[in-house]
Design a protein around this motif. Sequence first.
Motif, short mmCIF file in Angstrom:
data_model
loop_
_atom_site.label_atom_id
_atom_site.label_comp_id
_atom_site.label_asym_id
_atom_site.label_seq_id
_atom_site.Cartn_x
_atom_site.Cartn_y
_atom_site.Cartn_z
N GLU A 1 -41.83 17.87 -13.88
CA GLU A 1 -42.02 17.40 -15.29
C GLU A 1 -41.69 18.46 -16.28
O GLU A 1 -41.41 18.44 -17.54
N ASP A 2 -41.42 19.74 -15.87
CA ASP A 2 -41.01 20.93 -16.84
C ASP A 2 -39.82 21.34 -16.81
O ASP A 2 -39.22 22.24 -17.51
N LEU A 3 -38.78 20.30 -16.31
CA LEU A 3 -37.19 20.39 -16.43
C LEU A 3 -36.91 19.40 -17.74
O LEU A 3 -37.52 18.24 -17.39
N PHE A 4 -36.19 19.78 -18.59
CA PHE A 4 -35.59 19.05 -19.42
C PHE A 4 -34.02 18.86 -19.32
O PHE A 4 -33.30 19.83 -19.24
N ILE A 5 -33.62 17.69 -19.14
CA ILE A 5 -32.04 17.38 -19.19
C ILE A 5 -31.46 17.67 -20.68
O ILE A 5 -31.92 17.34 -21.70
N THR B 1 -20.26 11.95 -10.32
CA THR B 1 -20.57 12.57 -9.30
C THR B 1 -21.90 12.14 -8.54
O THR B 1 -22.00 12.19 -7.45
N MET B 2 -22.66 12.21 -9.46
CA MET B 2 -24.06 11.49 -8.80
C MET B 2 -23.98 10.27 -7.92
O MET B 2 -24.60 10.47 -6.91
N ASN B 3 -23.34 9.43 -8.24
CA ASN B 3 -22.91 8.10 -7.37
C ASN B 3 -22.30 8.50 -6.29
O ASN B 3 -22.51 8.23 -5.10
N LYS B 4 -21.37 9.65 -6.17
CA LYS B 4 -20.72 10.01 -4.86
C LYS B 4 -21.68 10.57 -4.02
O LYS B 4 -21.63 10.47 -2.84
N ILE B 5 -22.57 11.42 -4.73
CA ILE B 5 -23.40 12.19 -3.57
C ILE B 5 -24.54 11.37 -3.22
O ILE B 5 -24.65 11.32 -1.98
N PHE B 6 -24.98 10.20 -3.88
CA PHE B 6 -26.01 9.38 -3.34
C PHE B 6 -25.17 8.62 -2.17
O PHE B 6 -25.78 8.12 -1.09
N ASP B 7 -23.96 8.05 -2.38
CA ASP B 7 -23.42 7.47 -1.42
C ASP B 7 -23.16 8.09 -0.02
O ASP B 7 -23.28 7.82 0.84
N TRP B 8 -22.96 9.46 -0.40
CA TRP B 8 -22.85 10.50 0.86
C TRP B 8 -24.08 10.64 1.65
O TRP B 8 -24.21 10.66 2.60
N ILE B 9 -25.15 10.72 0.75
CA ILE B 9 -26.72 10.90 1.50
C ILE B 9 -26.73 9.66 2.39
O ILE B 9 -27.20 9.54 3.64
N LEU B 10 -26.48 8.36 1.78
CA LEU B 10 -26.51 7.09 2.58
C LEU B 10 -25.64 7.03 3.86
O LEU B 10 -26.03 6.50 4.86
N LEU B 11 -24.35 7.46 4.06
CA LEU B 11 -23.61 7.58 4.81
C LEU B 11 -24.17 8.83 5.86
O LEU B 11 -23.97 8.64 7.14
N ASN B 12 -24.39 9.88 5.68
CA ASN B 12 -24.51 10.97 6.30
C ASN B 12 -26.06 11.28 6.66
O ASN B 12 -26.41 12.28 7.68
N SER B 13 -26.88 10.85 5.91
CA SER B 13 -28.36 11.12 6.30
C SER B 13 -28.74 12.63 6.43
O SER B 13 -29.31 12.87 7.52
N PRO B 14 -28.60 13.33 5.35
CA PRO B 14 -29.09 14.53 5.59
C PRO B 14 -30.49 14.82 5.34
O PRO B 14 -31.30 13.91 4.93
N GLU B 15 -30.91 15.86 5.99
CA GLU B 15 -32.33 16.00 5.80
C GLU B 15 -32.70 16.66 4.21
O GLU B 15 -34.00 16.28 3.92
N HIS B 16 -32.08 17.29 3.53
CA HIS B 16 -32.16 17.72 2.33
C HIS B 16 -31.09 18.03 1.52
O HIS B 16 -30.09 18.64 2.13
N ILE B 17 -30.92 17.70 0.19
CA ILE B 17 -29.93 18.13 -0.36
C ILE B 17 -30.31 18.63 -1.94
O ILE B 17 -31.19 17.87 -2.63
N LYS B 18 -30.17 19.76 -2.24
CA LYS B 18 -30.40 20.22 -3.49
C LYS B 18 -29.26 19.87 -4.79
O LYS B 18 -27.97 19.89 -4.44
N LEU B 19 -29.74 19.53 -5.73
CA LEU B 19 -28.99 19.16 -6.89
C LEU B 19 -28.83 20.21 -7.92
O LEU B 19 -28.44 19.91 -9.09
N LYS C 1 -21.05 21.62 -7.88
CA LYS C 1 -20.95 21.42 -9.11
C LYS C 1 -22.22 21.12 -9.83
O LYS C 1 -22.89 20.18 -9.34
N GLU C 2 -22.50 21.56 -11.15
CA GLU C 2 -23.69 21.03 -11.90
C GLU C 2 -23.53 19.64 -12.26
O GLU C 2 -22.52 19.28 -13.14
N VAL C 3 -24.42 18.78 -11.60
CA VAL C 3 -24.41 17.57 -12.18
C VAL C 3 -25.55 17.12 -13.15
O VAL C 3 -25.39 15.86 -13.80
N ILE C 4 -26.56 17.54 -12.94
CA ILE C 4 -27.58 17.55 -13.85
C ILE C 4 -28.00 18.84 -14.56
O ILE C 4 -28.56 19.85 -13.81
#
Length: 198
Positions: free
Chosen positions: A16-20, A28-46, A117-120
């Motif tokens: 809550e203390d982060l401001f966009i 790019t966010m859509n591509k990252i989430f698609d990649w997550i669904l396909l590859n099942s990573p344990e964790h990904i930092k944005l 790449k900075e996406v947010i």
Amino acid sequence: MALSRIPEEYIFIFLEDLFICSRVDQETMNKIFDWILLNSPEHIKLSLYPKSIDKIFSRDFISKIDQEDIYRTSAGLSVYRKDVLRDLLREGESAWDFEIYGTSRSRKYSNFYTVNKEVIKVVNGVVRGKSNYHSLNILKNLGIVIQSSSRPKMGRLEAIGAKLSILKGRLLYFFPPTIRKSLMNINWKVRGVNYRWM
């Protein structure tokens, strides 16, 4: 634990203390989430740290975090597989504790990733319990005024100190992961005062 009430397999953490402060790169966010669904990573930092030279995703959007790297776990702008997050969390730990001690507990997990790449783009509104002077100015210039009268404000010198601390942390990324880890644990004494890198 509250996590057990969430049916989804993945948890997106955004504190809550982060401001966009700029438009989100939705493509790019859509591509990252698609990649997550396909590859099942344990964790990904944005966020952009820790960085890695092991780029594995098309257009180099994502890279793997070394198992010996620092700050592998993050309490903000991260996606975790729920079972992994549940395993890493400890009752009573602060977000800061989680990033330090959770990293040690995460060594057994190999599928941790980060974006290249900075996406947010965000600013941290609170540092060490105080409203961040630098962030408040950025938000003010964007037309966003934060009502923070109940929280103490960081002074100019404190803000400079916080910026220097961030820069000091980023200097670590000029070294390989194992050396970063060693530097984090070095203690030295100057005029009777003990210091650590972070």
